[in-house]
Design a protein around this motif. Structure first.
Motif, PDB file in Angstrom:
ATOM      1  N   ARG A  51       0.945  -1.187   0.104  1.00  0.00           N
ATOM      2  CA  ARG A  51       0.117   0.038   0.381  1.00  0.00           C
ATOM      3  C   ARG A  51       1.061   1.344   0.141  1.00  0.00           C
ATOM      4  N   ASP A  52       1.841   1.428   0.619  1.00  0.00           N
ATOM      5  CA  ASP A  52       2.656   2.519   0.936  1.00  0.00           C
ATOM      6  C   ASP A  52       4.203   2.061   0.718  1.00  0.00           C
ATOM      7  N   VAL A  53       4.858   3.362   0.874  1.00  0.00           N
ATOM      8  CA  VAL A  53       6.275   3.209   0.768  1.00  0.00           C
ATOM      9  C   VAL A  53       6.870   2.228   1.759  1.00  0.00           C
ATOM     10  N   MET A  54       6.390   2.345   3.064  1.00  0.00           N
ATOM     11  CA  MET A  54       7.066   1.594   4.162  1.00  0.00           C
ATOM     12  C   MET A  54       6.998   0.088   3.729  1.00  0.00           C
ATOM     13  N   GLU A  55       5.804  -0.296   3.356  1.00  0.00           N
ATOM     14  CA  GLU A  55       5.558  -1.843   3.059  1.00  0.00           C
ATOM     15  C   GLU A  55       6.229  -2.291   2.118  1.00  0.00           C
ATOM     16  N   VAL A  56       6.649  -1.409   0.846  1.00  0.00           N
ATOM     17  CA  VAL A  56       7.376  -1.766  -0.195  1.00  0.00           C
ATOM     18  C   VAL A  56       8.782  -2.097   0.267  1.00  0.00           C
ATOM     19  N   ASP A  57       9.391  -1.278   1.219  1.00  0.00           N
ATOM     20  CA  ASP A  57      10.628  -1.138   1.639  1.00  0.00           C
ATOM     21  C   ASP A  57      10.788  -2.535   2.462  1.00  0.00           C
ATOM     22  N   LEU A  58       9.673  -2.740   3.400  1.00  0.00           N
ATOM     23  CA  LEU A  58       9.721  -3.988   4.341  1.00  0.00           C
ATOM     24  C   LEU A  58       9.856  -5.305   3.262  1.00  0.00           C
TER      25      LEU A  58
END
Lengths: 388, 512, 369
Positions: free
Chosen positions: C329-336
């Motif tokens: 959904r967001d940048v944090m999830e992508v990085d995770l």
């Protein structure tokens, strides 16, 4: 064949995708200058800011073939007040046909009035650093008067006031009284590192403007604490070794003379002794010419040069000691970047003193700072004497 | 080759025929057969007379205009008339004419009407003797042809002023003059069911990779077409991918370019009746090379090459970049320029894409119009189009002045490329890029560029990857790619051609 | 049609040397200085970067050395010989799945960054789609074509990176690089855990592509050399970022490498904002990373499902990649997801290396040297 279909499919998808972001160049409102003031009418608890955007009116600049249409002013200043700068920029789109576009922003002017308010300065810089349209090279200056007045000054050479100020800001090698232009990227660095910093200061008068001194900002609260003059800036530049060029007026036995500094170098040594006292030794080395002489004596002799060297050195030592004294006693803040130097060179000691630099134990204020200047006169210009 | 009943193959079935395809012993019948077959055209010349003491009836048949009349007169008619002591027996007489009388160099015997018709239609002369069921076919090919001129499409400042002409003999002669090597091979084919044009595949035996020649010949043998009026037909028949915008076979009018290609291990295909010869295989790097690069000193050659890569870049990307920058990324344009573009576009009602399309389409029209018209008028069209329309369009507010510069620069750059076929390719690609830029700005341009690259690396020209020697990369070949190394340093033939003879210089040293 | 010897599907060791930096340099470099700077002091981040790099060089060498022993055999073939077929299939599948995740991650990441730097309102889905289609177009071509693409793009990518480094020297403030070696040990361990090692992921391709190499004996050296390119480049870019921005700012910028390009002023004033040019060219680097990763996925799957056409696999994978990429959904999830994926990839590579080496030793599986 399959590959060919795939290729065509790719092409079609490209074409079908639409153009969300297409805005033709003439439909953009190029903002080249931003001025931030405290609004005249304040209401509520939170302070209200007036943001003035300087929009370029390209047709006023004229195309080269038309030779410029002077009937129209090439810019259009729009002021809106509010708490959020972002909200203001969006409101501008409701007023202005062309929504503001900040990628060509050159200059941000902040009024001293606003900068003196605690946290206001940092808050108002947030959007200007964060937004992706903003560039890290945009320069920041502070203004003695209303900042928006600066965006209305007149200049014969440059029709756009913001561009004009931007150009003058670069003249550091002509006058030592200018500090290196502050880019918003560097400002971001100072704000993050909590180091004190200087911002060039401009004084508007009668539709003209002049750079005059700099504002001293507290790195922790990011607010304007004091203002230093042009001569003091020469001294600061001498101490930090950032002087790109400038001049010193001094009194010799034969009357006034002007020494033009071509090259300046400073060497700073610092240490903390057992008692926790900070010692800073600054050695300044300059080279230059005699630029102007108000007398008719011949200058060309070894002894005379040595004497001049000594006079100039003394003069420089005086102005540098004055500014250090002012920093330690009147302002009580280190705006020379000694704290940063300490961090870079003596990291272990810095860890101990970093929170007591110009607060708490006030290590900086109690430091003993010695300045020695070695000025050298290299030549006297193209002639020895202009009269006899 | 072509079957015996060739005539029947090509004749509509419902036509009723009343002549024999065999050559009989009766001269009158034979002559009437040939007349009937060709329906007695006005340029058919049949000269009947008698020779020898026995007054044997003979006939000379040829088609006027495509034969060398003086040659026929000097070497056939005169010889026949002046011949004395001819044998009486018909067959002996026929042999004597063949062996002793006629001084024509190329002579062979024909046995059928097909032989006769094919021969005279290509400019040979046929000799009939009453009572003999054979004919003599004498090579008298001639007729009007264009003189050797400077090639129009590839003129150079320095270099030979000779260009190929329509006559394939002249063309092979010109190549022979460049390369006097016993290993220079010419293999002859006939193409065109009806036109029966001569096609020559030329290569350097011992240099060229034999697989390459086999592949070219295999593809040429698949050609089954009525007529190949120009080598473009051959090119399109044997190229690897007809979907690709890139030319996979080079064409040239210059014998020096052709012979240089031969020595690099490439195959040259010549077709009769066209001055354009084909060079296979082509690679991307080769498209931007001109023989002149090697004629000047290497420093100039290198600079010109680099200039051409710049020209290629401009001719493909410039309008697309304009669109992308003006409609998507004005932040990339220097501030002052951005303001002046904005000012100049103030009056223009169209978005930059339309503006660019209008101007590039106008440019293409001008180019096409300039080609059709005689040189003098063509130039006028160029000036009228370029200056007047451009100026008027700007003052009418249809396009902005910057756009005119962009389009003009783009057109100039595309004509600076050494070969017309690659210039056209780039002009096609330019439209694709413009579309991509209109939708996605710079992002679209780079994706398009990546797609072009994918296409290039997957493209082959006669088994040679189109992207070589960039990739698969051969460092040795980089000496003659974007840079042009000094002649003495280019010791090897292109590695990517996998030639049998690798060295270009035997000593490899320049003697002072 | 008979093709020329070099034009077939075989590749040379030079191609391997270029392929390694091609897959390693992707979106990681754009944010790498931030992650390093946030846990180290001054420019100390170069130490874990170098150590991680040396480790990656060693692993690449080891994988190439091991795989080169089985000339002309695919991963599945020789892994089956060593650890039985079912295990080999499981390993291949894991490689395939992770590779597909890498492709999806790269595509998602490029869409995010593009949206930030080049677009404003264009939806991420729309930015990702043409990129994915171009990737699909590339993998549906010949495999040798992929290596040629690498060969054509790598000089452009390296030169744009070098331009950034060279032209930002003017803004370099040596003071920013100080203090030296003041990072506590915990900082280093944190870095190695976070970025040091996973910045160099990509050696997994060696398991597969080595079967295509003509002279595998030279491959280990080529692979190690290839790995040195990103190590050197990463270090240069990291040091420049710290030198220009200082540690505090670097750890605050989301994409310091792009911001570094923002600072660069190319003489002549041709481009006002160089970062867009840099990023646009860097799209090529991300493209080849995504393409190679997807190709590895296809390669692994094709070895398992021998009878399925390559194009069929591509058409099945494409929508999967798209949806996986668009899922977070967001940048944090992508990085995770990115860091989980990188870790799995690292563990998988090392596990496979140890497993195969040890089992091959024990069972005495012969290499065809």
């Amino acid at each position: 064949m399959n590959k060919a279909y795939l290729f065509l499919l790719g092409c079609f998808c490209l074409l079908l995708a639409g153009c969300w972001d297409e805005v033709n160049i003439e439909e953009r409102g190029f903002v080249i200058g931003v001025a931030l003031d405290l609004a005249e009418e304040q209401s509520g608890d939170k302070p209200i800011i007036t943001m003035t955007d300087q929009f370029v009116v390209p047709s006023g600049l004229g195309t080269p073939s038309e030779g410029g249409n002077n009937a129209e002013t090439p810019y259009n200043n729009l002021s809106i007040s509010g708490q959020s700068l972002f909200k203001i920029t969006r409101e501008m789109a409701l007023i202005q046909g062309n929504p503001p576009f900040y990628e060509h922003l050159k200059l941000i002017v902040v009024s001293e009035e606003l900068a003196r308010e605690p946290e206001m300065f940092a808050n108002s810089m947030d959007l200007l650093i964060r937004d992706h349209e903003m560039r890290r090279e945009t320069k920041v200056i502070i203004s003695d008067q209303k900042a928006k007045e600066l965006l209305e000054i007149e200049s014969q050479i440059e029709p756009l006031p913001a561009m004009h100020i931007d150009r003058v800001n670069e003249n550091m090698d002509k006058s030592g009284a200018l500090i290196e232009p502050l880019r918003i990227g560097n400002l971001n660095e100072y704000m993050l590192e909590k180091n004190n910093y200087l911002i060039p200061r401009v004084v508007p008068s009668d539709g003209k403007m002049m750079f005059n001194g700099a504002g001293v900002f507290d790195g922790k609260t990011n607010q304007l604490v004091d203002v230093i003059s042009g001569l003091e800036i020469v001294a600061v530049n001498l101490i930090t070794g950032d002087l790109k060029g400038g001049y010193i007026e001094f009194e010799s036995n034969d009357g006034e003379m002007v020494y033009e500094i071509k090259r300046a170098k400073s060497n700073i040594e610092m240490n903390i002794d057992e008692t926790g006292k900070l010692n800073i030794d600054i050695e300044i080395d300059t080279e230059g010419y005699i630029a102007e002489v108000f007398s008719d004596n011949s200058l060309l002799s070894k002894e005379y040069f040595n004497e001049l060297d000594k006079l100039i050195s003394e003069r420089m030592e005086k102005i540098t000691s004055n500014i250090i004294k002012k920093a330690q006693e009147d302002i009580g803040m280190d705006f020379f970047g000694f704290r940063k130097m300490m961090e870079e060179r003596h990291y272990k000691e810095w860890l101990k003193v970093k929170d007591n630099w110009d607060e708490g134990e006030n290590i900086f204020q109690n430091a003993s700072i010695n300045v020695t200047v070695d000025a050298t006169v290299r030549a006297t210009g193209t002639v020895d004497q202009t009269r006899d | 080759m072509l079957g015996r009943s060739f005539y029947w193959q090509n004749k509509k079935k419902n036509t009723e025929e009343n002549f024999s395809l065999e050559i009989g012993t009766n001269l009158t019948e034979n002559l009437s057969n040939i007349r009937k077959m060709l329906e007695d055209p006005s340029d058919l010349v049949i000269r009947e007379f008698t020779i020898g003491k026995a007054n044997h009836r003979i006939a000379i048949v040829y088609i006027d205009g495509i034969v060398n009349n003086i040659y026929i007169h000097d070497h056939i008619m005169e010889d026949l008339k002046n011949a004395s002591d001819l044998p009486v027996d018909k067959q002996e007489l026929f042999d004597a004419v063949d062996k002793e009388v006629i001084t024509v160099t190329g002579i062979e015997r024909g046995h059928s009407l097909d032989d006769v018709s094919n021969a005279i239609l290509s400019g040979n002369t046929v000799f009939y003797l009453d009572g003999v069921d054979q004919v003599l076919i004498m090579d008298t090919i001639g007729g009007e042809s264009r003189a050797i001129e400077e090639p129009q499409s590839e003129s150079l400042i320095r270099g030979s002023k000779e260009g190929f002409v329509e006559n394939i003999r002249t063309n092979t002669m010109m190549i022979r003059r460049y390369i006097a090597d016993p290993n220079l091979r010419f293999s002859t084919y006939k193409v065109g069911r009806r036109s029966k044009k001569e096609l020559v595949v030329s290569y350097m035996d011992g240099i060229v990779n034999p697989d390459m020649v086999d592949e070219v010949k295999r593809r040429l043998e698949t050609i089954d077409i009525d007529d190949a009026p120009e080598s473009g037909y051959i090119e399109q028949w044997i190229e690897d991918s007809f979907l690709s915008p890139f030319p996979q076979i080079l064409n040239t009018e210059r014998p020096d370019k052709a012979s240089e290609a031969l020595l690099k291990g490439k195959v040259v295909i010549l077709l009769d009746r066209t001055p354009f010869v084909l060079i296979a295989p082509a690679t991307f790097g080769g498209l931007l090379q001109s023989p002149e690069d090697n004629y000047w000193r290497w420093s100039l050659g290198t600079l010109v090459r680099m200039l051409r890569y710049l020209a290629a870049f401009i001719s493909v990307f410039l309008p697309a970049l304009y669109i992308a920058l003006v409609s998507y990324h004005p932040g990339l344009i220097p501030s002052d320029l951005a303001f002046s573009i904005a000012a100049s576009r103030d009056e223009v009602p169209f978005p930059p894409v339309m503006e660019a399309l209008i101007m590039t389409a106008t440019m293409e029209l001008l180019r096409e119009a300039g080609l059709r018209l005689p040189t003098a008028i063509g130039q006028t069209i160029g000036i009228v189009g370029g200056l007047v329309i451009g100026e008027a369009a700007v003052s009418a507010g249809i396009v902005s002045p910057i756009m005119v510069i962009v389009v003009a620069l783009n057109a100039i750059a595309s004509f600076a490329l050494p070969s017309y076929s690659i210039a056209i390719t780039f002009r096609i690609l330019q439209f694709g890029l413009m579309a991509a830029a209109a939708v996605f700005g710079l992002y679209g341009i780079i994706l398009c560029y990546i797609m072009i690259n994918i296409h290039i690396v997957n493209l082959m020209s006669f088994g040679v990857p189109y992207s070589t020697p960039f990739a698969p990369s051969f460092m040795n070949d980089w000496k003659d790619l974007v840079l042009r190394a000094p002649i003495a340093m280019m010791k090897r033939r292109p590695v990517y051609m996998q030639t049998n003879d690798k060295k270009l210089m035997n000593k490899g040293e320049r003697k002072q | 049609m008979k093709r020329f010897k070099y034009a077939d599907e075989r590749i040379s060791e030079r191609d391997i040397m270029i392929a390694i930096p091609s897959i390693v340099m992707g979106v990681g470099i754009l944010s790498m200085p931030k992650q390093l700077a946030s846990v180290t002091k001054g420019a100390d981040g170069w130490i874990p970067l170098l150590l991680g790099g040396l480790f990656a060089v060693f692993i690449s060498w080891a994988i190439a050395k091991f795989a080169s022993g089985f000339q002309g055999q695919t991963f599945l073939t020789y892994a089956s010989k060593i650890v039985t077929k079912p295990v080999a299939i499981v390993l291949s599948l894991m490689f395939a799945i992770l590779s597909i995740f890498v492709t999806a991650y790269q595509i998602r990441k490029i869409s995010n960054i593009s949206q930030q730097y080049l677009f404003d309102r264009t939806p991420i889905e729309v930015i990702a789609l043409p990129f994915l289609l171009v990737v699909v177009y590339a993998v549906s071509g010949s495999r040798a074509g992929l290596f040629r693409i690498n060969m054509m793009f790598m000089p452009i990518i390296l030169s744009i990176a070098l331009i950034i480094v060279v032209f930002s020297v003017g803004w370099l403030n040596a003071g920013n690089l100080m203090p030296v070696l003041q990072t506590p040990i915990t900082g280093y361990t944190q870095v190695i855990a976070n970025t040091g090692a996973i910045s160099y992921l990509g050696f997994g391709i060696l398991w597969f592509y080595l079967s295509l190499v003509d002279k595998p004996k030279k491959a280990p050296k080529a692979a190690a050399l290839g790995m040195c390119i990103p190590v050197g480049l990463y270090m240069m870019i990291f040091i420049m970022c710290i030198g220009v921005f200082g540690n505090a700012v670097t750890s605050n910028l989301l994409y310091p490498t792009i911001e570094l390009a923002k600072v660069v002023e190319i003489p002549g004033g041709f481009f006002e904002r160089f970062e867009s040019v840099f990023f646009v060219i860097w799209i090529m680097a991300i493209f080849i990373t995504a393409t190679m990763a997807m190709d590895i996925g296809i390669f692994a799957l094709n070895a398992i499902f021998k009878n399925t056409e390559k194009l069929k696999i591509i058409f099945i994978l494409t929508p999967i990649i798209y949806f996986v990429g668009m899922f977070p959904r967001d940048v944090m999830e992508v990085d995770l997801i990115g860091s989980i994926m990188s870790w799995l990839m690292l563990i998988l590579n090392i596990t496979v290396l140890i497993l195969l080496t040890v089992v091959a030793k024990i069972r005495g599986v012969k290499r065809n040297e």
